[in-house]
Design an enzyme around this catalytic site. Structure first.
Site, PDB file in Angstrom:
ATOM      1  N   ASN A 210       0.845  -1.201   0.000  1.00 24.91           N
ATOM      2  CA  ASN A 210       0.000   0.000   0.000  1.00 24.91           C
ATOM      3  C   ASN A 210       0.877   1.246   0.000  1.00 24.91           C
ATOM      4  O   ASN A 210       2.102   1.155  -0.007  1.00 24.91           O
ATOM      5  CB  ASN A 210      -0.956  -0.026   1.197  1.00 24.91           C
ATOM      6  CG  ASN A 210      -0.203  -0.123   2.498  1.00 24.91           C
ATOM      7  OD1 ASN A 210       0.558   0.757   2.849  1.00 24.91           O
ATOM      8  ND2 ASN A 210      -0.390  -1.231   3.210  1.00 24.91           N
ATOM      9  N   ASP A 279      -3.975  -6.374   5.080  1.00 26.04           N
ATOM     10  CA  ASP A 279      -4.973  -7.208   5.762  1.00 26.04           C
ATOM     11  C   ASP A 279      -4.919  -8.661   5.283  1.00 26.04           C
ATOM     12  O   ASP A 279      -5.306  -9.569   6.010  1.00 26.04           O
ATOM     13  CB  ASP A 279      -6.374  -6.628   5.537  1.00 26.04           C
ATOM     14  CG  ASP A 279      -6.567  -5.330   6.321  1.00 26.04           C
ATOM     15  OD1 ASP A 279      -5.995  -5.233   7.425  1.00 26.04           O
ATOM     16  OD2 ASP A 279      -7.265  -4.425   5.830  1.00 26.04           O
ATOM     17  N   PHE A 323      -4.299   3.208  14.968  1.00 28.88           N
ATOM     18  CA  PHE A 323      -4.634   4.227  13.975  1.00 28.88           C
ATOM     19  C   PHE A 323      -5.789   3.710  13.134  1.00 28.88           C
ATOM     20  O   PHE A 323      -5.908   2.501  12.911  1.00 28.88           O
ATOM     21  CB  PHE A 323      -3.421   4.534  13.081  1.00 28.88           C
ATOM     22  CG  PHE A 323      -2.569   5.634  13.642  1.00 28.88           C
ATOM     23  CD1 PHE A 323      -1.821   5.421  14.785  1.00 28.88           C
ATOM     24  CD2 PHE A 323      -2.547   6.880  13.044  1.00 28.88           C
ATOM     25  CE1 PHE A 323      -1.058   6.441  15.337  1.00 28.88           C
ATOM     26  CE2 PHE A 323      -1.786   7.918  13.582  1.00 28.88           C
ATOM     27  CZ  PHE A 323      -1.038   7.694  14.729  1.00 28.88           C
TER      28      PHE A 323
HETATM   29  N1  CTP Z   1      -3.278  -3.287  12.392  1.00 27.26           N
HETATM   30  C1  CTP Z   1      -2.427  -4.278  12.823  1.00 27.26           C
HETATM   31  N2  CTP Z   1      -2.411  -5.484  12.184  1.00 27.26           N
HETATM   32  C2  CTP Z   1      -3.204  -5.728  11.150  1.00 27.26           C
HETATM   33  C3  CTP Z   1      -4.088  -4.750  10.702  1.00 27.26           C
HETATM   34  C4  CTP Z   1      -4.087  -3.522  11.338  1.00 27.26           C
HETATM   35  O1  CTP Z   1      -1.684  -4.042  13.772  1.00 27.26           O
HETATM   36  N3  CTP Z   1      -3.163  -6.895  10.560  1.00 27.26           N
HETATM   37  C5  CTP Z   1      -3.338  -2.006  13.099  1.00 27.26           C
HETATM   38  C6  CTP Z   1      -2.856  -0.830  12.295  1.00 27.26           C
HETATM   39  O2  CTP Z   1      -1.481  -0.582  12.518  1.00 27.26           O
HETATM   40  C7  CTP Z   1      -3.734   0.285  12.839  1.00 27.26           C
HETATM   41  C8  CTP Z   1      -5.041  -0.391  13.118  1.00 27.26           C
HETATM   42  O3  CTP Z   1      -4.698  -1.748  13.365  1.00 27.26           O
HETATM   43  O4  CTP Z   1      -3.254   0.787  14.067  1.00 27.26           O
HETATM   44  C9  CTP Z   1      -5.972  -0.298  11.948  1.00 27.26           C
HETATM   45  O5  CTP Z   1      -6.999  -1.209  12.118  1.00 27.26           O
HETATM   46  P1  CTP Z   1      -7.693  -1.931  10.899  1.00 27.26           P
HETATM   47  O6  CTP Z   1      -8.837  -2.644  11.481  1.00 27.26           O
HETATM   48  O7  CTP Z   1      -6.795  -2.718  10.056  1.00 27.26           O
HETATM   49  O8  CTP Z   1      -8.045  -0.698  10.094  1.00 27.26           O
HETATM   50  P2  CTP Z   1      -8.413  -0.625   8.615  1.00 27.26           P
HETATM   51  O9  CTP Z   1      -7.464  -1.336   7.723  1.00 27.26           O
HETATM   52  O10 CTP Z   1      -8.633   0.818   8.371  1.00 27.26           O
HETATM   53  O11 CTP Z   1      -9.705  -1.499   8.747  1.00 27.26           O
HETATM   54  P3  CTP Z   1     -10.981  -1.696   7.927  1.00 27.26           P
HETATM   55  O12 CTP Z   1     -10.836  -0.897   6.690  1.00 27.26           O
HETATM   56  O13 CTP Z   1     -10.994  -3.157   7.740  1.00 27.26           O
HETATM   57  O14 CTP Z   1     -11.994  -1.160   8.863  1.00 27.26           O
END
Ligand code: CTP
Length: 409
Positions: A210, A279, A323
């Site tokens: 990303n 993700d 975040f």
């Molecule tokens: N995070 C993490 N490990 C992951 C995914 C996210 O530690 N596998 C952390 C990121 O560093 C951030 C937060 O979780 O602090 C973001 O949450 P997340 O649910 O992944 O947010 P988005 O990707 O924005 O989620 P979504 O669009 O699925 O709501």
């Protein structure tokens, strides 16, 4: 570590014999990593040339309030906003009087009135002028306005007299500026920060990733260090140099980031997850480069572990900060993540065209279970300092104080 890396310092020089020492001060500030923009009063230009300060600071020198060219390059309001700190050295009796009165009749006094940054003055004048009740009263006014005076020192003066009124030496002024940024708010604590994107291999030459630049995470790691913490930065692939004085663990994939995080959080008190973790990863990355033999190509993806949630759910969980990057319903989604992942705090920002990712500026809405604070659009460095101050404040609040006492013992 120099605490002036990435700091924006406006150095105001007013008229006085000590103006020649401003050249050395500029050199020291630049050497310590600061970006320096010099503003000279008319009086200052009688003692030292703008050319000298321009060469030493590497930036053009600002002298006029009403100058079309200078205003087009960086206007006075922009300069007032740009500053993380304004240092006036030397500050003559006249400049002190004008700043104390809130005058805006030249560029330097206008900047002091138009800035929200802290202001420090290094008085420099003859001992009788310094002891004059008018000057002393102005200095009281300045203190009431939260403007800090550094010095003056005592000793032999250029006018042949001896007494109080000499400008403090450049090294003393440098230390005063540096210590302003060393808040000590996280002194004695261990902080772990994840930053940047992760890369999930498709085959030996391709990957899923990303746009995260890592800038916010690196700025937070630096600010936590400046606040006195021992910092470990776990970084995905980015084009940034690890900040000085910080242990940096480089990783590629989400699984590597998880391993490194679980190792690093042992005994840490704060975990800040700024990384944009992919993700999903490719279920079975190919050993050899994929050839374009078919018209369509599908990849099977598998959910990656949630690093932040795993850290937050440990029995000995540190103060966890997540975040959330959202394109809509910022507060709802952020608060949902705060509860679902059992976080202590979440910093949410709007993403989309030209926002947040790979930008130098950002704004955050910060939520915790019983509160909220907006941190307006500003440089990621300044934003990081505000967020670290907020984390320290929440951490030291009565709900969390016991854990910290435990950490320090
Ligand atoms: N995070 C993490 N490990 C992951 C995914 C996210 O530690 N596998 C952390 C990121 O560093 C951030 C937060 O979780 O602090 C973001 O949450 P997340 O649910 O992944 O947010 P988005 O990707 O924005 O989620 P979504 O669009 O699925 O709501």
């Amino acid at each position: 570590m120099s605490s002036l890396t990435h700091k924006h310092i406006v150095l105001g020089i007013s008229g006085g014999i000590a103006a020649y020492k401003a050249a050395e001060l500029t050199r020291l500030l630049v050497k310590a990593g600061a970006e320096v923009r010099v503003v000279m009063t008319q009086g200052a230009q009688e003692f030292i040339t703008a050319l000298t300060l321009q060469a030493l600071s590497g930036n053009s020198v600002h002298t006029e309030l009403f100058d079309l060219e200078a205003e087009a390059a960086m206007g006075h309001i922009e300069l007032a906003r740009w500053a993380d700190l304004i240092l006036v050295a030397p500050a003559s009796a006249n400049t002190i009087a004008r700043i104390a009165q809130g005058r805006a009749d030249d560029l330097l006094s206008t900047l002091c009135l138009a800035t929200e940054a802290p202001i420090m003055l290094a008085p420099s004048m003859n001992r009788v002028m310094w002891n004059n009740p008018a000057t002393q009263q102005n200095c009281h006014t300045l203190k009431d306005l939260d403007i800090r005076l550094i010095g003056p020192a005592s000793g032999a003066q250029a006018c042949g007299e001896t007494g109080e009124g000499r400008m403090e030496e450049p090294e003393v002024l440098l230390n005063a500026v540096a210590s302003h940024f060393q808040t000590g708010a996280l002194a004695g604590l261990k902080v772990v920060v994840t930053a940047g994107p992760t890369r999930e291999a498709i085959d030996p030459v391709r990957y899923i990733s990303n746009r995260s630049s890592g800038k916010m995470g690196y700025a937070l790691a630096r600010s936590a260090r400046e606040a006195g913490a021992e910092v470990t930065l776990i970084s995905g692939p980015v084009h940034l140099q690890p900040p000085e004085g910080i242990a940096c663990v480089r990783v590629e994939t989400a699984e590597e980031m998880l391993d490194a995080s679980l190792k690093a959080v042992d005994g840490c008190q704060v975990f800040i997850a700024t990384a944009a973790v992919a993700d999903y990863r490719v279920a079975q990355p190919a050993d050899q480069k994929h050839k374009k033999t078919q018209e369509d190509w599908s990849l099977e993806l598998r959910r990656n572990p949630d690093i932040l949630a795993q850290v937050a759910q440990r029995p000995d969980a540190p103060f966890t900060v997540g975040f959330a990057a959202e394109t809509q319903q910022l507060e709802d989604y952020a608060r949902d993540k705060l509860v679902r992942k059992r976080l202590n705090m979440i910093a949410a920002n709007k993403v989309g065209q030209g926002l947040a990712f790979d930008q130098d500026d950002n704004a955050l809405e910060v939520f915790w279970p019983e509160g909220h604070q907006s941190l307006p659009m500003q440089s990621k460095d300044r934003l990081a300092r505000s967020l670290i101050a907020l984390i320290a404040k929440r951490l030291h609040s009565s709900d969390n104080i016991i854990d910290i006492q435990h950490a320090k013992n």
